[in-house]
Scaffold this active site. Structure first.
Site, PDB file in Angstrom:
ATOM      1  CG  ASP A 103      -0.259   0.015   2.390  1.00  0.00           C
ATOM      2  OD1 ASP A 103       1.038   0.252   2.642  1.00  0.00           O
ATOM      3  OD2 ASP A 103      -1.196  -0.107   3.693  1.00  0.00           O
ATOM      4  CB  CYS A 158     -22.738  -3.564   4.392  1.00  0.00           C
ATOM      5  SG  CYS A 158     -20.747  -3.721   4.635  1.00  0.00           S
ATOM      6  CB  CYS A 204     -25.012  -3.075   9.277  1.00  0.00           C
ATOM      7  SG  CYS A 204     -23.742  -2.733  10.459  1.00  0.00           S
ATOM      8  CB  CYS A 234     -18.162   1.218  10.585  1.00  0.00           C
ATOM      9  SG  CYS A 234     -19.051   1.329   8.976  1.00  0.00           S
ATOM     10  CB  CYS A 236     -16.255   6.972  13.350  1.00  0.00           C
ATOM     11  SG  CYS A 236     -14.838   7.940  13.115  1.00  0.00           S
ATOM     12  CB  CYS A 259      -9.427   9.083  10.059  1.00  0.00           C
ATOM     13  SG  CYS A 259      -9.301   7.512  10.448  1.00  0.00           S
ATOM     14  CB  CYS A 275     -14.619   1.618  11.732  1.00  0.00           C
ATOM     15  SG  CYS A 275     -12.925   1.700  10.730  1.00  0.00           S
ATOM     16  CB  CYS A 297     -17.480  -4.779  11.435  1.00  0.00           C
ATOM     17  SG  CYS A 297     -17.927  -5.498   9.863  1.00  0.00           S
TER      18      CYS A 297
END
Length: 371
Positions: free
Chosen positions: A137, A191, A194, A197, A201, A217, A247, A251
């Site tokens: 990444d 998802c 829902c 998340c 946060c 964030c 988050c 889940c």
């Protein structure tokens, strides 16, 4: 030499598992449908100070420009959830530093890149001539849309990729290749309605389905942002000194996630004691030594102290904390701003964060193994 590409694709997935990857998928390089959303996100300034994202712009959605000749992307997943994660017990103790679980062990970039390179070499042995390039990444590539297209999972409202069996506790890596492998089929988004998340946060960084304002964030604030953390977010950070998992913790798909088999991702011994004062006492040489081979090392000693000072400001009143903070004054101008804030906070009555208490209850009920 005639190549059976379907057979080769099947073998690639077997070789990848032998190299430590839990799942592999293959896709083409067309990410044109993501370019407009990427440009809008950048224009809104949601990337904060991550200027490299804006510099590369839509090129991030064009793998064939990053590595000319690329016609397929092999997307690979490697799980990282460590044993005895201790999420709830860590978050409940404000005198202990919380570090995002992906960063407790060795830096994943080098490990995954090396394994992808080995995969490329194995493929090259089979086809004799292969153009390939591994990416993790840190490279300018839209890895999540590629992984989604390759069938590795779907994108959750928190913008992370989700898999039915692994949740979101995994790293992604890509191998760009120039051979016409058969592509895999994307999976359906699971998802539904829902929004756990989004509502959980701490800093309301998830604006809408899949859209994150990085500037809000905690992961961005503690890792990518090297400057002054806005005061409005400091008390909301609690004891999170490097990253944030909230988050992911709420889940439902993470309840049955598998523990990593990769020992390098287990908690390193130098982080066995996460006492705020102890970590804050590290001088630069100790920090560099203890964080050797860790992703945390790249933020540097001053930013490490900055993050810790905020957590210390959020901890219950303690003369030992105040003394430790005062001893660090004068080391760095920006650091002083956060230390002075923390000292002031120590003189206030700290009230319980209702959202955090709710998170802890969710973890204890839904993730008892990892609480």
């Amino acid at each position: 030499m005639k190549i059976n590409y379907q057979e080769l694709a099947n073998n690639i997935k077997l070789w990848a598992k032998e190299l430590g990857f839990q799942k592999v998928g293959i896709c083409d390089v067309d990410l044109s449908q993501h370019e407009a959303a990427l440009e809008q996100w950048l224009e809104a300034g949601y990337h904060g100070s991550m200027d490299w994202m804006a510099r590369h712009g839509v090129m991030r959605a064009r793998p064939d420009e990053l590595h000319p000749g690329t016609i397929r992307v092999i997307s690979a997943r490697m799980d990282y959830l460590p044993p005895k994660a201790g999420f709830a017990s860590n978050l409940k103790d404000p005198n202990q530093a919380y570090i995002s679980r992906y960063a407790l062990g060795r830096d994943y970039h080098k490990l995954i890149r090396n394994q992808l390179k080995k995969l490329g070499q194995k493929i090259e042995e089979e086809v004799e001539q292969l153009g390939y390039r591994p990416f993790v990444d840190s490279a300018p590539i839209l890895e999540r849309p590629l992984a989604e297209k390759a069938g590795l999972g779907w994108t959750g409202k928190h913008s992370l990729l989700l898999d039915k069996n692994a949740g979101s506790w995994f790293f992604l890596g890509e191998l760009l290749v120039d051979i016409p492998l058969p592509v895999d089929t994307p999976v359906e988004n699971q998802c539904g309605k829902c929004t756990a998340c989004i509502s959980s946060c701490p800093t309301n960084a998830i604006l809408e389905n899949g859209v994150i304002d990085a500037r809000r964030c905690i992961s961005y604030l503690t890792i990518e942002n090297s400057g002054i953390i806005p005061e409005e977010f400091r008390s909301l950070m609690g004891n999170r000194i490097y990253g944030c998992d909230d988050c992911q913790l709420v889940c439902p798909w993470n309840r049955e996630a598998e523990i990593t088999q990769q020992a390098d991702f287990h908690r390193r011994s130098s982080l066995g004691n996460s006492d705020l004062i102890s970590l804050f006492s590290w001088d630069e040489s100790t920090f560099l030594k203890n964080m050797e081979g860790s992703a945390i090392r790249r933020i540097g000693h001053i930013q490490w102290l900055r993050n810790l000072s905020i957590a210390m400001g959020n901890a219950p009143h303690s003369e030992a904390i105040i003394s430790a903070l005062q001893d660090r004054l004068g080391l760095d101008e920006n650091l002083d701003i956060h230390i002075q804030w923390a000292i002031k906070q120590q003189s206030l009555v700290i009230t319980s964060n209702r959202k955090e208490q709710r998170l802890i209850r969710i973890i204890e009920k839904g993730l008892p193994r990892d609480a």
